[in-house]
Design an enzyme around this catalytic site. Structure first.
Site, PDB file in Angstrom:
ATOM      1  CE1 TYR A  62      25.139  85.401  55.345  1.00  0.00           C
ATOM      2  CE2 TYR A  62      23.682  84.915  57.177  1.00  0.00           C
ATOM      3  CZ  TYR A  62      24.728  84.555  56.359  1.00  0.00           C
ATOM      4  OH  TYR A  62      25.359  83.352  56.559  1.00  0.00           O
ATOM      5  NE  ARG A 299      13.718  84.147  48.361  1.00  0.00           N
ATOM      6  CZ  ARG A 299      14.374  85.243  48.048  1.00  0.00           C
ATOM      7  NH1 ARG A 299      13.944  86.410  48.499  1.00  0.00           N
ATOM      8  NH2 ARG A 299      15.467  85.200  47.311  1.00  0.00           N
TER       9      ARG A 299
END
Length: 334
Positions: A62, A299
């Site tokens: 990631y 986020r």
């Protein structure tokens, strides 16, 4: 009171208690999601912990280390409060194993990504993850993807070695079928992390019954189906450059319209519980048979607060029956 938060679950055959919602740190790594803000990621993790979401799932791939590093920074001084889940087996720095995809790092540097689960690679990746996470142990260390070149016995032996050394507390698989779980004759594997959502329920046929019968926890990822089940992405939405969702079949014309129609039919339940679609979907998924914890990304702190409120109510049997009836009538073209 956070109704579902009180239902922390012990991972099978371990002493690790995880929260019903696991914070999924994929998007904050930037890779595959069109970029991300480190500051927002740090605030999202802080907000998750403050709201009882103490389990954090990340992976080296990631952002090629970016997500793990952000997690490592966020948990300083809070390590005793959290459970860290990370993975191995996706190499962008080693051309070995099964080729996965051509991609690029966050700075645009081209990379070839391979799936490789060899023993030496597992050990080396664990050490690298420990450094990025700035910790001396990982709560759950998971094989990210199966591949064709490494025998399962070799993988299980490496995981047992890491556990004996105190580097990891428990081991798990990701994206794996029943065949690999059956290969674990010594009970090394505590969990299997797999895709599951209202519109992707294939694991219910074989995997869920097997895991329930053999005491393997299921960590469900992609439960909001890449944002689709939030209801915020309407038909005709234009995704930004680098956003992989543009090619997802669920976002194609036809399927997207049908799913939005299904979501619109949930409006009475939103009113009943004074909740958002995301909160309703998360709550439904937590309550599905065999599910240990559900991964939900965010986020920033605002998305995280919104997700955390899914723990403050509990859909009743009548609600779940209504949802399941609507899902039975949802016919998609896959």
């Amino acid at each position: 009171m956070n109704v579902l938060e009180q239902q922390g679950v012990i991972l099978p055959n371990t002493d690790i208690e995880v929260s019903p919602i696991t914070y999924g740190a994929f998007a904050i790594g930037g890779w595959f999601w069109g970029g991300a803000s480190k500051a927002d990621g740090l605030e999202a993790i802080d907000t998750a912990i403050a709201n009882g979401i103490t389990t954090i799932d990340t992976a080296p791939i990631y952002g090629m280390g970016a997500s793990e590093s952000i997690v490592g920074e966020a948990i300083q001084g809070k390590r005793h409060q959290v459970q860290i889940l990370t993975k191995f087996g996706m190499r962008w720095d080693l051309a070995k194993g099964d080729f996965f995809i051509d991609s690029e790092q966050n700075d645009g540097t081209p990379v070839k990504i391979y799936k490789y689960n060899g023993r030496d690679s597992i050990i080396a990746e664990c050490e690298a993850s420990l450094r990025r996470l700035n910790t001396d142990y990982i709560d759950l260390y998971q094989m990210h993807w199966p591949e064709s070149v490494t025998p399962m016995d070799e993988i299980l032996e490496a995981l047992s070695e890491l556990k004996q050394a105190g580097k990891i507390r428990a081991a798990g698989l990701c994206n794996s079928g029943v065949d690999l779980l059956k290969a674990d004759t010594n009970g090394v594997i505590a969990t299997n992390q797999v895709a599951y959502s209202m519109v992707n329920r294939s694991i219910e046929d074989e995997l869920v019954p097997y895991c329930k019968d053999h005491q393997v926890g299921i960590l469900a990822h992609t439960i909001l189906h890449k944002g689709l089940l939030t209801g915020k992405i309407r038909p005709g939405h234009q995704f930004g450059e680098g956003d992989h969702r543009a090619n997802n079949p669920m976002f194609k014309a036809g399927n997207h319209e049908k799913i939005v129609g299904f979501l619109d039919a949930l409006h009475p339940l939103k009113e009943k519980w004074n909740c958002t679609l995301s909160q309703l979907v998360i709550n439904w998924t937590i309550q599905q048979p065999g599910i240990t914890s559900v991964l939900v990304g965010a986020r920033d702190k605002h998305q995280m607060k919104d997700n955390a409120r899914a723990l403050e109510f509990k859909l009743d049997a009548e609600d779940i029956e209504l949802i399941d009836g609507l899902l039975d009538g949802l016919k998609l073209e896959l």
